[in-house]
Design an enzyme around this catalytic site. Structure first.
Site, short mmCIF file in Angstrom:
data_model
loop_
_atom_site.label_atom_id
_atom_site.label_comp_id
_atom_site.label_asym_id
_atom_site.label_seq_id
_atom_site.Cartn_x
_atom_site.Cartn_y
_atom_site.Cartn_z
N LEU A 126 0.72 -1.06 -0.18
CA LEU A 126 0.07 -0.20 -0.69
C LEU A 126 0.07 1.17 -0.20
O LEU A 126 2.27 1.10 0.32
CB LEU A 126 -1.03 -0.01 1.02
CG LEU A 126 -2.38 -0.83 1.25
CD1 LEU A 126 -2.89 -0.58 2.40
CD2 LEU A 126 -3.41 -1.05 0.05
N ASP A 127 0.23 2.15 -0.64
CA ASP A 127 0.87 3.18 -0.26
C ASP A 127 1.05 4.23 0.80
O ASP A 127 0.88 3.61 1.69
CB ASP A 127 0.56 4.58 -1.45
CG ASP A 127 0.09 3.71 -3.06
OD1 ASP A 127 1.42 3.31 -3.36
OD2 ASP A 127 -0.59 4.93 -3.98
N LYS A 128 2.02 5.08 0.85
CA LYS A 128 2.77 5.22 2.26
C LYS A 128 1.82 6.43 2.77
O LYS A 128 0.87 5.66 4.39
CB LYS A 128 3.22 6.33 2.99
CG LYS A 128 3.96 6.94 3.32
CD LYS A 128 5.45 7.82 3.59
CE LYS A 128 5.84 8.30 5.39
NZ LYS A 128 6.36 9.12 4.89
N ARG A 230 -5.41 5.21 -7.96
CA ARG A 230 -5.10 6.84 -7.67
C ARG A 230 -4.80 7.36 -9.30
O ARG A 230 -5.27 8.41 -9.39
CB ARG A 230 -4.00 7.67 -7.25
CG ARG A 230 -4.04 6.72 -5.31
CD ARG A 230 -2.99 7.31 -4.25
NE ARG A 230 -2.42 8.43 -5.01
CZ ARG A 230 -0.65 8.50 -4.57
NH1 ARG A 230 -0.06 7.46 -3.92
NH2 ARG A 230 -0.27 9.82 -4.58
#
Length: 330
Positions: A126-128, A230
């Site tokens: 997962l992105d930060k 995104r």
């Protein structure tokens, strides 16, 4: 330079080097003032001879760290974690600690060991600043099974997001290759189908509820490219709220919202994107398993400020539905 701190003075002299990097150079001992190692806070005077060598960034390492983490489930083969915002999944250049891997190792967890020692146990990421569920492998056999399920697109990863605008569609599939942005190398982008740098990327979007200029959507990944949801949401004309990289910061639109909604969105410290559900075949038993995690407080705060018609349980029920729920105007 007379009278300035050494780190301030050097950051104005060395091309392309920030003050924070200068401070690291000084800590590493590659900066000398009059032939001796220096400190950042020393004052520079006329006649001083300042020399410096090449700075070598420390190599990232996966070391145990005592970091709180929300464990949703654990057995001998897997761990399911609800990752908080602001935590990277694993160490990488520029991210040397404070990651999910560091946190799990700090709890004494045994993780699978594959090709990359910085990513023990990590099957997907997962992105930060994306919150939510990750499954981590504890054994090499579990790792192989989960990786195969991802490759075969049978491991189902479901997200919810708040995006700008009201889509013309109730359901949409975005099938558009993703690769590195041609000029902004830390960004991803949808590339032309004939661009060899693009990789297959497929995302399903479903509208769950609309709130004027904002929409709550469900997103399901069929592939797992960096920043995929995104990028695809932005490509579809509806960037994720709070996404600084892909067009989700819209001050003018925020100002047109009710005061409570303005306050809730401005309090958001990242993109309004949450990995809400994971479903897969358990790598040890083959049984179908599923895990869910409600969105974090700030996400729920935005929904409340928008007068969302669903409570948390109803939202999770909508996420599970194979078909998107009917909209009020249908």
């Amino acid at each position: 330079m007379e009278g300035k701190r050494l780190d301030v003075a050097l950051s104005g002299i060395i091309p392309g080097v920030s003050r924070s990097v200068v401070q690291k150079m000084i800590q590493q001992g590659v900066v000398l003032r009059n032939g001796t190692t220096a400190r950042s806070k020393e004052t520079v005077h006329e006649g001083d001879i300042i020399t410096w060598g090449e700075y070598t960034p420390p190599a990232p390492s996966a070391d145990p760290e005592q970091i709180p983490i929300d464990l949703v489930y654990e057995d001998d083969a897997i761990i399911v974690v609800n990752k908080p915002r602001g935590m990277a999944t694993h160490p990488a250049p520029g991210t040397h600690g404070g990651t999910l891997v560091n946190a799990l190792l700090g709890r004494g967890k045994t993780l699978s060991l594959q090709d990359d020692e910085l990513r023990p146990g990590i099957v997907h990421r997962l992105d930060k600043d994306t919150t939510g569920l990750l499954v981590v492998a504890k054994t090499n056999a579990a790792h192989a099974s989960l990786a195969e399920q991802i490759a075969e697109r049978s491991l189902r990863r479901t997200y919810i997001a708040l995006v700008w605008g009201v889509p013309r569609w109730r359901h949409a599939r975005v099938d558009a290759p993703i690769g590195r942005h041609p000029t902004q190398r830390d960004h991803m982008a949808v590339l032309a189908p004939d661009n060899v740098r693009g990789k297959v990327a497929v995302t399903d979007f479903d509208v769950l509820e609309t709130f004027g200029s904002i929409t709550l959507i469900r997103a399901q990944l069929h592939t797992g490219r960096t920043h995929q949801i995104r990028v695809h949401a932005s490509y579809a004309g509806h960037p994720v709220i709070g996404d600084e990289v892909y067009g989700g910061i819209r001050p003018a639109q925020v100002k047109r919202l009710a005061p409570d909604a303005q306050k809730a969105i401005l309090a958001l410290s990242g993109q309004a994107l949450h990995a809400v559900r994971l479903a897969f075949a358990h790598p040890a038993t083959g049984a179908s398993v599923a895990f869910e995690a409600p969105p974090p407080r700030e996400f729920l705060g935005i929904l409340k400020s928008l007068d969302c018609s669903m409570d948390v349980d109803e939202l999770l029920t909508a996420v599970r539905c194979e078909a998107p729920p009917a909209l009020e105007n249908e």
